[in-house]
Structures are given as C-alpha cells and as structure tokens.
Design a protein around this motif. Structure first.
Motif, PDB file in Angstrom:
ATOM      1  N   ASP A  60       0.826  -1.209   0.000  1.00 36.21           N
ATOM      2  CA  ASP A  60       0.000   0.000   0.000  1.00 36.21           C
ATOM      3  C   ASP A  60       0.860   1.259   0.000  1.00 36.21           C
ATOM      4  N   SER A  61       1.930   1.251   0.768  1.00 35.18           N
ATOM      5  CA  SER A  61       2.821   2.402   0.846  1.00 35.18           C
ATOM      6  C   SER A  61       3.492   2.660  -0.504  1.00 35.18           C
ATOM      7  N   GLU A  62       3.950   1.589  -1.152  1.00 32.77           N
ATOM      8  CA  GLU A  62       4.598   1.733  -2.456  1.00 32.77           C
ATOM      9  C   GLU A  62       3.612   2.247  -3.498  1.00 32.77           C
ATOM     10  N   GLU A  64       0.948   4.072  -2.892  1.00 32.03           N
ATOM     11  CA  GLU A  64       0.682   5.459  -2.538  1.00 32.03           C
ATOM     12  C   GLU A  64       1.765   6.382  -3.099  1.00 32.03           C
ATOM     13  N   GLU A  65       3.014   5.971  -2.965  1.00 30.87           N
ATOM     14  CA  GLU A  65       4.128   6.759  -3.494  1.00 30.87           C
ATOM     15  C   GLU A  65       4.058   6.876  -5.009  1.00 30.87           C
ATOM     16  N   ARG A  66       3.736   5.767  -5.680  1.00 32.40           N
ATOM     17  CA  ARG A  66       3.664   5.770  -7.140  1.00 32.40           C
ATOM     18  C   ARG A  66       2.529   6.658  -7.637  1.00 32.40           C
ATOM     19  N   ALA A  68       1.249   9.231  -6.030  1.00 29.53           N
ATOM     20  CA  ALA A  68       1.644  10.622  -5.765  1.00 29.53           C
ATOM     21  C   ALA A  68       2.586  11.130  -6.859  1.00 29.53           C
ATOM     22  N   LYS A  69       3.519  10.299  -7.291  1.00 33.64           N
ATOM     23  CA  LYS A  69       4.438  10.705  -8.366  1.00 33.64           C
ATOM     24  C   LYS A  69       3.687  10.943  -9.670  1.00 33.64           C
ATOM     25  N   ASN A  72       1.781  14.183  -9.482  1.00 37.03           N
ATOM     26  CA  ASN A  72       2.680  15.337  -9.573  1.00 37.03           C
ATOM     27  C   ASN A  72       3.119  15.595 -10.996  1.00 37.03           C
TER      28      ASN A  72
END
Length: 74
Positions: A60-62, A64-66, A68-69, A72
């Motif tokens: 889930d964290s990975e 979420e980061e992807r 967000a990128k 952006n």
C-alpha cells in the motif's frame, strides 16, 4: 516460543522487514520452524498473519508513493 534471559526479560528478536522479500524470508522461517515442531502452530499462524499485515502495508505504501508521483507529473 519465547526464550528468557536469566533476568527474566524476554529476549528480543530482530528481523529486517523492510521489503516484500524480507517478509517472504521471515514467513518461510516461521513455516519451517512450525513444520519442524520448533514452534506452536497457533503461534506460527499469528506470526504469519502479522507478517501478511506488514506486507500489505509495504504494498500500500509503495502504491501510494507511485500514485503521488503520477499525480505530480500531471
């Protein structure tokens, strides 16, 4: 199976659990210990459940980061 030091404090087990490969390695260890009779099946089941929860958090964290990128970059 918890081991106790002479002072009566439980010994602290440390394992690297930062990646899914780490989780997989630890799950395999718990499984082998259970199959070998070195740990109680109920305890092993609980440990596997906790490791699965940690693994899901990593995924889930990975994600979420992807996301967000990607957001952006828009």
């Amino acid at each position: 199976m918890s081991e106790y030091t002479p002072t009566g404090k439980p010994s602290r087990y440390r394992a690297k659990l930062d990646t899914l490969s780490d989780i997989k390695r630890e799950m395999s260890k718990v499984y082998r210990e259970s199959r070998s009779g070195l740990s109680d099946v109920q305890d092993s089941t609980k440990q596997i459940w906790m490791l699965q929860a940690i693994g899901k958090l990593i995924v889930d964290s990975e994600l979420e980061e992807r996301i967000a990128k990607l957001e952006n970059n828009l």
